[in-house]
Scaffold this active site. Structure first.
Site, PDB file in Angstrom:
ATOM      1  NE  ARG A  57      27.312  21.639  76.293  1.00  0.00           N
ATOM      2  CZ  ARG A  57      27.049  20.337  76.111  1.00  0.00           C
ATOM      3  NH1 ARG A  57      27.936  19.419  76.432  1.00  0.00           N
ATOM      4  NH2 ARG A  57      25.893  19.934  75.627  1.00  0.00           N
ATOM      5  CG  HIS A 105      36.130  31.130  82.922  1.00  0.00           C
ATOM      6  ND1 HIS A 105      34.993  31.063  83.690  1.00  0.00           N
ATOM      7  CD2 HIS A 105      37.128  31.514  83.770  1.00  0.00           C
ATOM      8  CE1 HIS A 105      35.285  31.397  84.946  1.00  0.00           C
ATOM      9  NE2 HIS A 105      36.565  31.680  85.011  1.00  0.00           N
TER      10      HIS A 105
HETATM   11  P1  OAD Z   1      26.347  29.436  87.199  1.00  0.00           P
HETATM   12  O1  OAD Z   1      25.593  28.320  86.553  1.00  0.00           O
HETATM   13  O2  OAD Z   1      27.151  29.102  88.388  1.00  0.00           O
HETATM   14  O3  OAD Z   1      25.322  30.569  87.632  1.00  0.00           O
HETATM   15  C1  OAD Z   1      24.329  30.999  86.749  1.00  0.00           C
HETATM   16  C2  OAD Z   1      23.581  32.135  87.384  1.00  0.00           C
HETATM   17  O4  OAD Z   1      22.666  32.607  86.409  1.00  0.00           O
HETATM   18  C3  OAD Z   1      22.780  31.761  88.624  1.00  0.00           C
HETATM   19  O5  OAD Z   1      23.032  32.704  89.648  1.00  0.00           O
HETATM   20  C4  OAD Z   1      21.318  31.826  88.143  1.00  0.00           C
HETATM   21  O6  OAD Z   1      20.421  32.279  89.163  1.00  0.00           O
HETATM   22  C5  OAD Z   1      21.429  32.871  87.043  1.00  0.00           C
HETATM   23  N1  OAD Z   1      20.389  32.809  86.010  1.00  0.00           N
HETATM   24  C6  OAD Z   1      19.704  31.741  85.546  1.00  0.00           C
HETATM   25  N2  OAD Z   1      18.850  32.111  84.568  1.00  0.00           N
HETATM   26  C7  OAD Z   1      19.010  33.463  84.417  1.00  0.00           C
HETATM   27  C8  OAD Z   1      18.412  34.443  83.555  1.00  0.00           C
HETATM   28  N3  OAD Z   1      17.499  34.113  82.637  1.00  0.00           N
HETATM   29  N4  OAD Z   1      18.823  35.719  83.691  1.00  0.00           N
HETATM   30  C9  OAD Z   1      19.769  36.082  84.595  1.00  0.00           C
HETATM   31  N5  OAD Z   1      20.351  35.195  85.423  1.00  0.00           N
HETATM   32  C10 OAD Z   1      19.980  33.904  85.329  1.00  0.00           C
HETATM   33  O7  OAD Z   1      27.221  30.135  86.064  1.00  0.00           O
HETATM   34  P2  OAD Z   1      28.502  31.076  86.204  1.00  0.00           P
HETATM   35  O8  OAD Z   1      28.416  31.911  87.432  1.00  0.00           O
HETATM   36  O9  OAD Z   1      28.671  31.742  84.895  1.00  0.00           O
HETATM   37  O10 OAD Z   1      33.672  27.982  84.089  1.00  0.00           O
HETATM   38  O11 OAD Z   1      29.637  29.998  86.378  1.00  0.00           O
HETATM   39  C11 OAD Z   1      30.974  30.406  86.492  1.00  0.00           C
HETATM   40  C12 OAD Z   1      31.905  29.427  85.823  1.00  0.00           C
HETATM   41  O12 OAD Z   1      31.688  28.114  86.314  1.00  0.00           O
HETATM   42  C13 OAD Z   1      31.693  29.281  84.327  1.00  0.00           C
HETATM   43  O13 OAD Z   1      32.349  30.272  83.589  1.00  0.00           O
HETATM   44  C14 OAD Z   1      32.250  27.939  84.037  1.00  0.00           C
HETATM   45  C15 OAD Z   1      31.662  27.183  85.213  1.00  0.00           C
HETATM   46  O14 OAD Z   1      32.198  26.033  85.550  1.00  0.00           O
HETATM   47  C16 OAD Z   1      34.392  27.303  83.180  1.00  0.00           C
HETATM   48  O15 OAD Z   1      33.917  26.677  82.253  1.00  0.00           O
HETATM   49  C17 OAD Z   1      35.855  27.422  83.417  1.00  0.00           C
END
Ligand code: OAD
Length: 226
Positions: A57, A105
Site C-alpha cells: 500500500r 486512521h
Molecule cells: P470507502 O471505500 O468506504 O468509501 C469510498 C467512497 O468514495 C464511496 O462513497 C465512493 O462512492 C466514493 N468515491 C469513489 N470514487 C470517488 C471519486 N472519484 N470522487 C469522490 N468520491 C469517490 O472509504 P472510506 O469511507 O474512506 O480505515 O473508508 C473509511 C475507512 O474504512 C478507511 O479509513 C479505512 C477503511 O477500512 C482504516 O484503514 C482504519
C-alpha cells in the site's frame, strides 16, 4: 476572521490519484479480507503478512500524486481557515500543500514502536520489515489505526467540527465509526456539503453534489472563492 471550513475526506478523494477505495471492491481490499491484515489479531497472528500488505500500500502511495481535488483544497486557504480531517492514511493532502491535516486512521509513511506508542518514526522508502525495531529494540508496526483500536485524534477532530461554519464531506461511504459520527458534531448553523458520485444517505440539511472529487471539488472551490 476567516470563516472556518472543516473538510472530512475519505478514500474517494484519492481514487483519481490511483489509490483504490475500500468498499468499492466487494468486501475485500486489494484481495485481502480486512480482518486478515488490519486488526490487532492479524498482527498477532502474522506480522510478516501485515507488514508486507502495508508495504504494498505504501509503495502505491509513493507512486501516486495529489489530484485536482487535493490541490483545490489548498487554494481554499486563500480565503478560509481550512481544517482537513482525513480518514486516509496517504499523505496526498500534505504533498498538495494543505497546512492543517489531521489523520484519524494514522499515516502509512510512519512507523510506531510496539512498546512506546509515542515513538513514531518516518519510514524511508516503502518498506517496513520484520526485524526493524524501535529505540527499545521492539518490532516497529505501521502507524495505522486498525479495526478495534481507539482513534486517538477523534476528540481533536470533534472540536474542529464543532466550530465549523461549513462542513465539506468528500469521498467517504460514512460506513466506519467513530469517524462517520463526526458529521453530527457540527454547530446548528453550519452549512453542510457532500461530494461523492455514489453519495451515502445523510440528513436532508446536506447539499449533495454527485460528482467525482477531481471535478466537483475544484468547481465548488471556485464558487466559494468567487
Ligand atoms: P470507502 O471505500 O468506504 O468509501 C469510498 C467512497 O468514495 C464511496 O462513497 C465512493 O462512492 C466514493 N468515491 C469513489 N470514487 C470517488 C471519486 N472519484 N470522487 C469522490 N468520491 C469517490 O472509504 P472510506 O469511507 O474512506 O480505515 O473508508 C473509511 C475507512 O474504512 C478507511 O479509513 C479505512 C477503511 O477500512 C482504516 O484503514 C482504519
Amino acid at each position: 476572521m476567516k470563516p472556518h471550513i472543516v473538510v472530512l475526506t475519505g478514500a474517494g478523494i484519492s481514487a483519481e490519484s490511483g489509490i483504490r477505495t475500500f468498499r468499492d471492491s466487494d468486501g475485500t481490499w486489494e484481495n485481502y479480507r480486512i480482518e486478515e491484515v488490519a486488526t490487532p489479531a492479524a498482527w498477532k497472528k502474522d506480522k510478516a503478512l501485515v507488514l508486507e500488505f502495508y508495504n504494498q500500500r505504501r509503495k502505491q502511495v509513493l507512486e501516486a500524486n495529489p489530484n485536482p481535488a487535493h490541490l483545490a483544497l489548498v487554494h481554499l486557504e486563500t480565503a478560509y481557515n481550512v481544517s482537513i480531517v482525513t480518514q486516509n492514511v496517504d499523505d496526498l493532502h500534505e504533498r498538495a500543500g494543505s497546512t492543517s491535516v489531521l489523520h484519524l486512521h494514522g499515516e502509512i509513511r510512519k512507523a510506531r514502536s510496539t512498546v512506546n506508542p509515542t515513538e513514531i518514526l518516518e519510514i524511508t522508502g516503502w518498506q517496513l520489515n520484520p526485524g526493524d525495531t524501535c529505540s527499545k529494540g521492539s518490532q516497529l508496526r505501521p502507524h495505522i489505526v486498525w479495526f478495534g483500536e481507539e482513534v486517538p485524534a477523534l476528540q481533536t477532530a470533534a472540536e474542529l467540527v464543532s466550530t465549523a461554519d461549513m462542513l465539506l464531506v468528500i469521498g467517504t461511504s460514512l460506513a466506519v465509526y467513530p469517524a462517520a459520527g463526526l458529521i453530527y458534531d457540527t454547530p446548528p448553523e453550519c452549512q453542510k456539503i457532500l461530494i461523492d458520485p455514489n453519495a451515502p444517505s445523510v440528513s436532508p440539511d446536506f447539499t449533495i453534489i454527485k460528482k467525482q472529487a477531481g471535478t466537483g471539488v475544484p468547481e465548488l472551490v471556485n464558487q466559494l472563492l468567487r
